[in-house]
Design a protein around this motif. Structure first.
Motif, mmCIF file in Angstrom:
data_model
loop_
_atom_site.group_PDB
_atom_site.id
_atom_site.type_symbol
_atom_site.label_atom_id
_atom_site.label_comp_id
_atom_site.label_asym_id
_atom_site.label_seq_id
_atom_site.Cartn_x
_atom_site.Cartn_y
_atom_site.Cartn_z
ATOM 1 N N ILE A 1 0.834 -1.198 0.000
ATOM 2 C CA ILE A 1 0.000 0.000 0.000
ATOM 3 C C ILE A 1 0.871 1.251 0.000
ATOM 4 C CG2 ILE A 1 -0.250 0.209 2.512
ATOM 5 C CD1 ILE A 1 -2.978 0.787 -0.186
ATOM 6 N N ALA A 2 2.070 1.158 0.564
ATOM 7 C CA ALA A 2 3.004 2.297 0.513
ATOM 8 C C ALA A 2 3.407 2.594 -0.932
ATOM 9 C CB ALA A 2 4.232 2.013 1.360
ATOM 10 N N ASP A 3 3.528 1.546 -1.743
ATOM 11 C CA ASP A 3 3.830 1.745 -3.168
ATOM 12 C C ASP A 3 2.672 2.455 -3.870
ATOM 13 O OD1 ASP A 3 6.262 0.420 -2.862
ATOM 14 O OD2 ASP A 3 5.398 -1.529 -3.405
ATOM 15 N N VAL A 4 1.463 2.091 -3.493
ATOM 16 C CA VAL A 4 0.277 2.710 -4.093
ATOM 17 C C VAL A 4 0.240 4.198 -3.774
ATOM 18 C CG1 VAL A 4 -2.251 2.768 -4.097
ATOM 19 C CG2 VAL A 4 -1.050 0.568 -4.041
ATOM 20 N N THR A 5 0.418 4.545 -2.503
ATOM 21 C CA THR A 5 0.350 5.957 -2.133
ATOM 22 C C THR A 5 1.527 6.744 -2.713
ATOM 23 O OG1 THR A 5 1.382 5.437 0.000
ATOM 24 C CG2 THR A 5 -1.022 5.550 -0.060
ATOM 25 N N LYS A 6 2.684 6.088 -2.867
ATOM 26 C CA LYS A 6 3.822 6.759 -3.507
ATOM 27 C C LYS A 6 3.500 7.085 -4.959
ATOM 28 C CE LYS A 6 8.227 8.039 -4.026
ATOM 29 N NZ LYS A 6 8.285 8.241 -5.488
ATOM 30 N N PHE A 7 2.926 6.137 -5.681
ATOM 31 C CA PHE A 7 2.515 6.375 -7.063
ATOM 32 C C PHE A 7 1.514 7.523 -7.132
ATOM 33 C CE2 PHE A 7 -0.900 5.483 -10.167
ATOM 34 C CZ PHE A 7 -0.198 5.704 -11.346
ATOM 35 N N LEU A 8 0.498 7.493 -6.277
ATOM 36 C CA LEU A 8 -0.524 8.528 -6.302
ATOM 37 C C LEU A 8 0.062 9.903 -5.998
ATOM 38 C CD1 LEU A 8 -3.385 6.574 -4.513
ATOM 39 C CD2 LEU A 8 -3.439 7.410 -6.873
ATOM 40 N N GLU A 9 0.931 9.985 -5.004
ATOM 41 C CA GLU A 9 1.537 11.271 -4.667
ATOM 42 C C GLU A 9 2.397 11.792 -5.815
ATOM 43 O OE1 GLU A 9 4.176 13.400 -1.118
ATOM 44 O OE2 GLU A 9 3.958 11.210 -1.167
ATOM 45 N N ASP A 10 3.172 10.915 -6.431
ATOM 46 C CA ASP A 10 3.996 11.317 -7.574
ATOM 47 C C ASP A 10 3.138 11.871 -8.703
ATOM 48 O OD1 ASP A 10 6.293 10.561 -6.293
ATOM 49 O OD2 ASP A 10 6.697 8.809 -7.554
ATOM 50 N N ARG A 11 2.057 11.164 -8.998
ATOM 51 C CA ARG A 11 1.221 11.581 -10.122
ATOM 52 C C ARG A 11 0.410 12.845 -9.802
ATOM 53 N NH1 ARG A 11 3.642 10.447 -14.110
ATOM 54 N NH2 ARG A 11 1.761 10.777 -15.367
ATOM 55 N N PHE B 1 -12.573 2.822 8.730
ATOM 56 C CA PHE B 1 -11.219 3.158 9.150
ATOM 57 C C PHE B 1 -10.369 1.896 9.254
ATOM 58 C CE2 PHE B 1 -8.042 3.420 12.521
ATOM 59 C CZ PHE B 1 -7.257 4.460 12.023
ATOM 60 N N ALA B 2 -9.127 2.005 8.822
ATOM 61 C CA ALA B 2 -8.170 0.910 8.990
ATOM 62 C C ALA B 2 -6.767 1.492 9.001
ATOM 63 C CB ALA B 2 -8.306 -0.115 7.868
ATOM 64 N N GLU B 3 -5.891 0.878 9.796
ATOM 65 C CA GLU B 3 -4.490 1.286 9.814
ATOM 66 C C GLU B 3 -3.789 0.783 8.555
ATOM 67 O OE1 GLU B 3 -3.244 3.273 11.876
ATOM 68 O OE2 GLU B 3 -4.454 3.172 13.717
ATOM 69 N N ALA B 4 -2.640 1.378 8.270
ATOM 70 C CA ALA B 4 -1.903 1.054 7.047
ATOM 71 C C ALA B 4 -1.555 -0.426 6.964
ATOM 72 C CB ALA B 4 -0.640 1.904 6.960
ATOM 73 N N ASP C 1 -2.538 -2.752 3.897
ATOM 74 C CA ASP C 1 -1.461 -3.384 3.150
ATOM 75 C C ASP C 1 -1.776 -4.854 2.888
ATOM 76 O OD1 ASP C 1 1.293 -3.179 2.033
ATOM 77 O OD2 ASP C 1 1.699 -4.698 3.555
ATOM 78 N N ALA C 2 -2.280 -5.540 3.908
ATOM 79 C CA ALA C 2 -2.651 -6.949 3.744
ATOM 80 C C ALA C 2 -3.803 -7.101 2.759
ATOM 81 C CB ALA C 2 -3.018 -7.544 5.099
ATOM 82 N N ILE C 3 -4.745 -6.185 2.811
ATOM 83 C CA ILE C 3 -5.880 -6.222 1.881
ATOM 84 C C ILE C 3 -5.396 -6.019 0.444
ATOM 85 C CG2 ILE C 3 -7.999 -5.020 1.187
ATOM 86 C CD1 ILE C 3 -8.413 -4.394 4.219
ATOM 87 N N PHE C 4 -4.505 -5.058 0.240
ATOM 88 C CA PHE C 4 -3.979 -4.802 -1.097
ATOM 89 C C PHE C 4 -3.225 -6.019 -1.628
ATOM 90 C CE2 PHE C 4 -0.403 -3.291 -3.758
ATOM 91 C CZ PHE C 4 -1.135 -2.825 -4.840
ATOM 92 N N LYS C 5 -2.420 -6.629 -0.792
ATOM 93 C CA LYS C 5 -1.664 -7.806 -1.223
ATOM 94 C C LYS C 5 -2.589 -8.959 -1.576
ATOM 95 C CE LYS C 5 2.593 -6.562 1.176
ATOM 96 N NZ LYS C 5 3.444 -6.722 2.372
ATOM 97 N N LYS D 1 -12.455 -0.637 3.626
ATOM 98 C CA LYS D 1 -11.203 -0.222 4.272
ATOM 99 C C LYS D 1 -10.168 0.206 3.238
ATOM 100 C CE LYS D 1 -11.835 -2.952 8.479
ATOM 101 N NZ LYS D 1 -11.384 -4.104 9.306
ATOM 102 N N TYR D 2 -10.053 -0.561 2.147
ATOM 103 C CA TYR D 2 -9.083 -0.214 1.103
ATOM 104 C C TYR D 2 -9.473 1.101 0.414
ATOM 105 C CZ TYR D 2 -6.603 -0.246 -3.333
ATOM 106 O OH TYR D 2 -5.841 0.126 -4.421
ATOM 107 N N LYS D 3 -10.719 1.169 -0.046
ATOM 108 C CA LYS D 3 -11.149 2.380 -0.745
ATOM 109 C C LYS D 3 -11.116 3.583 0.184
ATOM 110 C CE LYS D 3 -14.080 0.177 -4.229
ATOM 111 N NZ LYS D 3 -15.318 0.298 -5.009
ATOM 112 N N GLY D 4 -11.593 3.396 1.418
ATOM 113 C CA GLY D 4 -11.592 4.500 2.362
ATOM 114 C C GLY D 4 -10.193 5.025 2.639
ATOM 115 N N TYR D 5 -9.237 4.127 2.737
ATOM 116 C CA TYR D 5 -7.852 4.519 2.975
ATOM 117 C C TYR D 5 -7.316 5.347 1.803
ATOM 118 C CZ TYR D 5 -2.932 4.052 4.394
ATOM 119 O OH TYR D 5 -1.635 4.305 4.774
#
Length: 465
Positions: free
Chosen positions: A212-222, A245-248, A252-256, A271-275
Motif C-alpha cells: 500500500i506504501a507503493d500505491v500511495t507513492k505512485f498517487l503522490e507522484d502523479r 477506518f483501517a491502519e496502514a 497493506d494486507a488487503i492490497f496484497k 477499508k481499502y477504498k476508504g484509505y
C-alpha cells in the motif's frame, strides 16, 4: 401557445427574461467537468460529418435509438453515416419531454443557424447543410470552443496519462485554457476486472506495486505531476460510498490479497477504498485542489453488451445504495485533521438530493465560500426537472447563491449549449421567486447572484495556476 424554442424559451416572466438576456446570456463558460479530448483540441480536429460529431460517442443518443427499436448497428455499429443520422432524425419527434430534444435543437440553432425541427422530413436537408458547414474552419474544434465563449475547460484524465497534449496546449496562444483532472478510479476499484491489468500498467511505468506504501507513492507522484501541468481538480466515480477506518498495516494486507487475485469482502473494500480516498483527499487539500465525488451510478447492467461493446456504451443507470452514513464518515475522517479539501458532491439518484444538500452544512467553514458544494444535476439528472430539483434542494438547505453551477460532462464539442439550457432554467427559477414576492426585485443583488452561478463562483472556487 408559445412559439417553439423562441428567444424566451423556458423563461416565464419579465424578471426571468431580464436575468437571462441581460445577465446570464453573455457570461463566459467554465466547463469544469467533461470528457473531451485534449488531443483533438491540440490537433484542432475537423469532423467529416454531423454523424461523427453527434453520434460518434454519445451514449445518451444510443440509448434513445435502442428504445425506439433500432438495432445496435444504428448506434455503435457499422451502418453508414447517413443511415445512422436518419435513424436519429426519425426518432427525434418521439423524444417529447426528454432534454435530448432541446439539446439537439439548441445545437442546431446555435452552431448551424438551423431552426427547422429535426425529423425524417428534414433529415436530408439538415444533414447536407451541417456537413457542408463542418468543412469550414469555423467548425474546427478550437473554433467551436471559442464560439461558445468557453474560457476554461477541464478534461478527465487517468493518473498514468503523460498529459502530453495539455502541456502542448499550454504553449499555444489560445483564448481559453484546457486543464487536466485527476481521476484514479482504476486504482481504487479493486473489485473490478480492470484492477489487476491496471496494476501491471503502473508497473510498466517503472513503479513497484507490491504494498500500500507503493500505491500511495505512485498517487503522490502523479498528483505532483498533474499539479505542475495545471491540474486543480480531482474526480472520483464513487458508485457506492464506502468508508471504514483501517491502519496502514491492515490495508497493506488487503492490497496484497487483491493483487494476488483474492476476492475482497465488502468490509475489506470499504477499508481499502476508504484509505485511498482519505489519502488523496489529504493530498488535494495540501495543494488547494477541488475534490469531486460522483455518487450513485449502477454501471454495466447488461453483461452481454459489456462483453460485446465494453463499458461506457449506454448500459448504466441509477443506483440506490446508502449514501449518508458512509459519506459522513469519509468527510469527517478528513475534517478531523483539518485536511478536507474543497469538495463537490454529485448524486445520480434524485432521492439523495436532500441528503447531499443537508450534508454540506456539516463541513463548511475555514474561511472558504461554499467550501462543500452540491454539484449540478448529473447524467440522468441534467434534465429540466433534475436541475430544478437540485437547485431547490440546495436553496432549501444551503446557499443557492454560492452554487458553482453547470458543466457538460460531455464527450461532444457541440454540447456547450447545455450551459444555456441550465442558465434559462436557473433564471426562470430565480425569476419566479421574485415574481411571487418571495425575494425582492433588487437588480444589483440578482445580477451578482446569477453572474456568480454562471461563472464567477467556479472561477473563484478553483485555485489558479
Amino acid at each position: 401557445m408559445k412559439k417553439f424554442m423562441d428567444d424566451n424559451f423556458l423563461l416565464a416572466g419579465e424578471v426571468a427574461q431580464w436575468l437571462y438576456h441581460d445577465v446570464a446570456k453573455a457570461m463566459p463558460i467554465y466547463d469544469y467537468h467533461n470528457h473531451l479530448s485534449a488531443k483533438e483540441i491540440y490537433e484542432n480536429r475537423k469532423y467529416d460529418s454531423i454523424t461523427q460529431v453527434w453520434l460518434g460517442g454519445d451514449h445518451y443518443k444510443w440509448r434513445i435509438l435502442r428504445s425506439n427499436g433500432y438495432d445496435e448497428s444504428y448506434a455503435t455499429g457499422d451502418k453508414a453515416p447517413y443511415e445512422k443520422f436518419l435513424a436519429f432524425a426519425k426518432t427525434m419527434p418521439y423524444v417529447i419531454g426528454n432534454p435530448m430534444y432541446h439539446w439537439t435543437h439548441l445545437e442546431l440553432q446555435r452552431f448551424f443557424n438551423i431552426y427547422e425541427t429535426l425529423s425524417e422530413k428534414t433529415a436530408q436537408e439538415i444533414y447536407d447543410k451541417c456537413n457542408a458547414m463542418l468543412q469550414q474552419d469555423e467548425f474546427k474544434v478550437r473554433s467551436l470552443i471559442e464560439r461558445s465563449n468557453v474560457k476554461v475547460m477541464c478534461t478527465t484524465d487517468d493518473p498514468k496519462d503523460d498529459l502530453q497534449y495539455h502541456k502542448l496546449l499550454k504553449e499555444e496562444n489560445l483564448d481559453f485554457r484546457v486543464l487536466p483532472t485527476f481521476r484514479p478510479d482504476s486504482l481504487v476499484n479493486a473489485e473490478k476486472t480492470f484492477f489487476l491489468p491496471y496494476i501491471d500498467a503502473v508497473r510498466a511505468m517503472g513503479y513497484t506495486m507490491e504494498s500500500i506504501a507503493d500505491v500511495t507513492k505512485f498517487l503522490e507522484d502523479r498528483i505532483n505531476y498533474f499539479h505542475e501541468v495545471g491540474c486543480r481538480l480531482s474526480d472520483h466515480g464513487m458508485d457506492v460510498v464506502m468508508y471504514e477506518f483501517a491502519e496502514a498495516e491492515e490495508v497493506d494486507a488487503i492490497f496484497k490479497k487483491a493483487i494476488s487475485g483474492g476476492e475482497l469482502s465488502a468490509c475489506e473494500l470499504a477499508k481499502y477504498k476508504g484509505y485511498i480516498w482519505k489519502f488523496v483527499g489529504q493530498e488535494y487539500a495540501k495543494r488547494g485542489w477541488v475534490m469531486q465525488l460522483h455518487i450513485g451510478a449502477l454501471r454495466n447492467n447488461s453483461a452481454r453488451m459489456l462483453t460485446k461493446l465494453g463499458p461506457d456504451t449506454g448500459f448504466d443507470s441509477i443506483a440506490d445504495s446508502p449514501v449518508a452514513a458512509p459519506l459522513s464518515k469519509l468527510l469527517d475522517a478528513l475534517d478531523a485533521t483539518d485536511s478536507l479539501p474543497k469538495t463537490i458532491l454529485y448524486c445520480l439518484n434524485p432521492a439523495d438530493n436532500a441528503v447531499l444538500a443537508a450534508m454540506l452544512g456539516n463541513f463548511q467553514g475555514g474561511g472558504v465560500v461554499g467550501k462543500i458544494q452540491f454539484g449540478s444535476g448529473w447524467w440522468f439528472m441534467d434534465t429540466k426537472n433534475g436541475m430544478i430539483n437540485q437547485m431547490r434542494s440546495l436553496a432549501d438547505m444551503g446557499l443557492l447563491s454560492r452554487f458553482v453551477g453547470m458543466l457538460t460532462d460531455s464527450r461532444s464539442f457541440l454540447s456547450f449549449p447545455r450551459h444555456e439550457y441550465f442558465r434559462r432554467i436557473l433564471c426562470n427559477e430565480i425569476g419566479k421567486l421574485v415574481e411571487n414576492g418571495e425575494y425582492p426585485y433588487d437588480k444589483d443583488v440578482l445580477k451578482e447572484i446569477v453572474e456568480g452561478i454562471c461563472f464567477n463562483n467556479i472561477n473563484n472556487y478553483i485555485a489558479k495556476e
